[in-house]
Scaffold this motif. Structure first.
Motif, PDB file in Angstrom:
ATOM      1  N   VAL A  37      63.705 123.603  45.547  1.00  0.00           N
ATOM      2  CA  VAL A  37      63.520 123.108  46.223  1.00  0.00           C
ATOM      3  C   VAL A  37      62.306 121.893  45.643  1.00  0.00           C
ATOM      4  O   VAL A  37      63.253 120.855  46.285  1.00  0.00           O
ATOM      5  CB  VAL A  37      62.478 124.134  46.890  1.00  0.00           C
ATOM      6  CG1 VAL A  37      61.740 122.938  48.252  1.00  0.00           C
ATOM      7  CG2 VAL A  37      63.110 124.815  47.930  1.00  0.00           C
ATOM      8  N   PRO A  38      61.497 121.970  44.549  1.00  0.00           N
ATOM      9  CA  PRO A  38      60.844 120.201  43.666  1.00  0.00           C
ATOM     10  C   PRO A  38      62.490 119.753  43.790  1.00  0.00           C
ATOM     11  O   PRO A  38      62.140 118.396  43.945  1.00  0.00           O
ATOM     12  CB  PRO A  38      60.143 120.699  42.666  1.00  0.00           C
ATOM     13  CG  PRO A  38      59.660 122.231  43.751  1.00  0.00           C
ATOM     14  CD  PRO A  38      61.226 122.669  44.233  1.00  0.00           C
ATOM     15  N   VAL A  60      65.517 119.445  44.471  1.00  0.00           N
ATOM     16  CA  VAL A  60      66.624 118.643  45.475  1.00  0.00           C
ATOM     17  C   VAL A  60      65.449 117.821  46.013  1.00  0.00           C
ATOM     18  O   VAL A  60      66.192 116.484  46.058  1.00  0.00           O
ATOM     19  CB  VAL A  60      66.554 120.044  46.376  1.00  0.00           C
ATOM     20  CG1 VAL A  60      67.281 118.961  47.867  1.00  0.00           C
ATOM     21  CG2 VAL A  60      67.509 121.239  45.811  1.00  0.00           C
ATOM     22  N   ARG A  61      64.469 118.178  46.643  1.00  0.00           N
ATOM     23  CA  ARG A  61      63.644 116.847  47.341  1.00  0.00           C
ATOM     24  C   ARG A  61      63.111 115.737  46.133  1.00  0.00           C
ATOM     25  O   ARG A  61      62.882 114.573  46.658  1.00  0.00           O
ATOM     26  CB  ARG A  61      61.537 117.660  47.256  1.00  0.00           C
ATOM     27  CG  ARG A  61      62.204 118.311  48.739  1.00  0.00           C
ATOM     28  CD  ARG A  61      60.639 118.331  48.955  1.00  0.00           C
ATOM     29  NE  ARG A  61      60.714 119.549  50.182  1.00  0.00           N
ATOM     30  CZ  ARG A  61      59.909 120.586  50.531  1.00  0.00           C
ATOM     31  NH1 ARG A  61      58.854 120.965  49.963  1.00  0.00           N
ATOM     32  NH2 ARG A  61      60.142 121.071  52.155  1.00  0.00           N
ATOM     33  N   GLY A  62      63.487 115.987  44.515  1.00  0.00           N
ATOM     34  CA  GLY A  62      63.427 115.050  43.673  1.00  0.00           C
ATOM     35  C   GLY A  62      64.502 113.976  43.707  1.00  0.00           C
ATOM     36  O   GLY A  62      64.356 113.585  42.620  1.00  0.00           O
ATOM     37  N   GLU A 108      67.568 111.691  43.700  1.00  0.00           N
ATOM     38  CA  GLU A 108      67.290 109.584  44.028  1.00  0.00           C
ATOM     39  C   GLU A 108      68.288 109.343  45.109  1.00  0.00           C
ATOM     40  O   GLU A 108      69.432 110.202  44.343  1.00  0.00           O
ATOM     41  CB  GLU A 108      66.837 109.237  43.223  1.00  0.00           C
ATOM     42  CG  GLU A 108      64.833 109.237  43.544  1.00  0.00           C
ATOM     43  CD  GLU A 108      64.290 108.476  42.779  1.00  0.00           C
ATOM     44  OE1 GLU A 108      65.199 106.878  42.079  1.00  0.00           O
ATOM     45  OE2 GLU A 108      62.745 108.719  42.212  1.00  0.00           O
ATOM     46  N   ASP A 168      68.272 113.025  55.910  1.00  0.00           N
ATOM     47  CA  ASP A 168      67.608 114.242  55.675  1.00  0.00           C
ATOM     48  C   ASP A 168      67.916 115.272  55.300  1.00  0.00           C
ATOM     49  O   ASP A 168      67.681 116.666  55.145  1.00  0.00           O
ATOM     50  CB  ASP A 168      67.043 114.803  57.269  1.00  0.00           C
ATOM     51  CG  ASP A 168      68.036 114.951  58.337  1.00  0.00           C
ATOM     52  OD1 ASP A 168      69.327 115.113  58.105  1.00  0.00           O
ATOM     53  OD2 ASP A 168      67.613 115.835  59.505  1.00  0.00           O
ATOM     54  N   ARG A 204      68.384 116.490  52.169  1.00  0.00           N
ATOM     55  CA  ARG A 204      66.995 117.168  50.669  1.00  0.00           C
ATOM     56  C   ARG A 204      66.302 118.434  51.860  1.00  0.00           C
ATOM     57  O   ARG A 204      66.439 119.714  51.805  1.00  0.00           O
ATOM     58  CB  ARG A 204      66.445 116.738  50.305  1.00  0.00           C
ATOM     59  CG  ARG A 204      66.920 115.375  49.527  1.00  0.00           C
ATOM     60  CD  ARG A 204      65.797 114.131  49.277  1.00  0.00           C
ATOM     61  NE  ARG A 204      66.787 113.475  48.322  1.00  0.00           N
ATOM     62  CZ  ARG A 204      67.480 112.268  48.696  1.00  0.00           C
ATOM     63  NH1 ARG A 204      67.500 112.214  50.006  1.00  0.00           N
ATOM     64  NH2 ARG A 204      67.868 111.497  48.177  1.00  0.00           N
ATOM     65  N   GLU A 205      66.002 118.399  53.052  1.00  0.00           N
ATOM     66  CA  GLU A 205      64.969 119.245  54.129  1.00  0.00           C
ATOM     67  C   GLU A 205      66.121 119.970  54.645  1.00  0.00           C
ATOM     68  O   GLU A 205      66.051 121.302  55.180  1.00  0.00           O
ATOM     69  CB  GLU A 205      64.360 118.108  54.575  1.00  0.00           C
ATOM     70  CG  GLU A 205      62.886 117.753  54.661  1.00  0.00           C
ATOM     71  CD  GLU A 205      62.418 118.251  52.895  1.00  0.00           C
ATOM     72  OE1 GLU A 205      62.538 119.451  53.426  1.00  0.00           O
ATOM     73  OE2 GLU A 205      62.531 117.748  52.122  1.00  0.00           O
ATOM     74  N   VAL A 247      66.425 122.409  52.070  1.00  0.00           N
ATOM     75  CA  VAL A 247      65.406 123.825  51.430  1.00  0.00           C
ATOM     76  C   VAL A 247      65.936 124.526  53.088  1.00  0.00           C
ATOM     77  O   VAL A 247      65.757 126.092  52.617  1.00  0.00           O
ATOM     78  CB  VAL A 247      64.200 123.156  51.741  1.00  0.00           C
ATOM     79  CG1 VAL A 247      63.275 123.577  51.728  1.00  0.00           C
ATOM     80  CG2 VAL A 247      64.402 121.898  50.335  1.00  0.00           C
ATOM     81  N   ARG A 248      65.579 124.393  54.518  1.00  0.00           N
ATOM     82  CA  ARG A 248      65.720 124.779  55.155  1.00  0.00           C
ATOM     83  C   ARG A 248      66.604 125.845  55.298  1.00  0.00           C
ATOM     84  O   ARG A 248      66.603 127.340  55.688  1.00  0.00           O
ATOM     85  CB  ARG A 248      65.814 124.255  56.740  1.00  0.00           C
ATOM     86  CG  ARG A 248      64.868 123.717  57.120  1.00  0.00           C
ATOM     87  CD  ARG A 248      64.781 122.425  58.487  1.00  0.00           C
ATOM     88  NE  ARG A 248      65.993 121.829  58.904  1.00  0.00           N
ATOM     89  CZ  ARG A 248      65.903 120.305  58.779  1.00  0.00           C
ATOM     90  NH1 ARG A 248      64.998 120.255  57.922  1.00  0.00           N
ATOM     91  NH2 ARG A 248      67.485 119.802  58.505  1.00  0.00           N
ATOM     92  N   GLN A 255      64.830 115.045  35.619  1.00  0.00           N
ATOM     93  CA  GLN A 255      63.855 115.897  36.424  1.00  0.00           C
ATOM     94  C   GLN A 255      63.413 116.644  34.949  1.00  0.00           C
ATOM     95  O   GLN A 255      64.591 117.413  34.662  1.00  0.00           O
ATOM     96  CB  GLN A 255      64.270 116.652  37.364  1.00  0.00           C
ATOM     97  CG  GLN A 255      63.963 115.381  38.861  1.00  0.00           C
ATOM     98  CD  GLN A 255      64.075 116.466  39.816  1.00  0.00           C
ATOM     99  OE1 GLN A 255      63.232 116.627  40.801  1.00  0.00           O
ATOM    100  NE2 GLN A 255      65.132 115.884  40.986  1.00  0.00           N
TER     101      GLN A 255
END
Length: 201
Positions: free
Chosen positions: A23-24, A26-28, A30, A82, A84-85, A88-89, A139
């Motif tokens: 998850v970190p 995916v959220r990272g 850019e 959205d 990324r989220e 995550v979901r 990352q």
């Protein structure tokens, strides 16, 4: 007395551990990195995100013994900022699906493979593609949990001959003495943890 080291962990629990690492990453990611190359020769970052989204959704279906569809891959990134989220979901739903009673029992998928092995395939994709995406986007990936690596080592050994014939894994990559178990696992899928990408999906 049973210890954590002795206990066989469920696929759902292992996917939960992999989720915490993925998850970190995916959220990272850019937007500027979406066109970057990845260790998967056929995918740039955008395409790999879309592939991972497809995997995460379709393996939810396999957990409940439904038919899956790995045909055309939707461009989830193009559907809105959205994404990324959303990924995550869907990963949360994947963990829940494989944590449900009966998910690991029997067979599933078009090839009627043992359900636990199919779940391990989802675990492999989530773990390895998180590493791919971290590497492609600059990352730091913290590695995989020991229990996840142990599960995947057995799965990769079983799946590798077919996966290599189908181009899903590249040829094994040599690793130096002292390489970690996770680095050895990556090398078996055709990835070079400390050098140039080795190929494979």
């Amino acid at each position: 007395m049973e210890t954590n080291a002795m206990r066989t962990r469920g696929i759902g629990e292992l996917l939960g551990l992999a989720r915490e690492r993925a998850v970190p990453v995916v959220r990272g990611i850019e937007d500027a990195a979406l066109a970057a190359a990845t260790p998967c020769a056929e995918y740039d970052v955008r395409a790999l995100v879309n592939h991972l989204f497809q995997v995460v959704v379709q393996f939810q279906r396999l957990a409940v013994k439904q038919d899956s569809d790995f045909g055309a891959t939707a461009d989830v990134v193009a559907e809105g900022p959205d994404w990324r989220e959303r990924l995550v979901r869907e990963t949360d739903r994947l963990v829940a699906a494989w944590s449900a009673p009966g998910a690991e029992e029997g067979t599933t998928g078009a090839m009627d493979m043992p359900a636990r092995l199919v779940g391990s395939m989802a675990l492999l994709d989530l773990t390895v593609h998180a590493w791919d995406l971290a590497r492609a986007t600059g990352q730091v990936f913290p590695g995989a949990d020991d229990a996840v690596v142990a599960e995947l080592a057995g799965a990769v050994a079983e799946l590798a001959p077919t996966a290599r014939r189908m181009g899903m894994f590249g040829a094994p990559v040599p690793v130096p003495d002292g390489a970690s178990a996770f680095e050895r696992l990556l090398a078996q899928t055709g990835r070079a943890p400390g050098g140039e990408p080795g190929g494979g999906e």
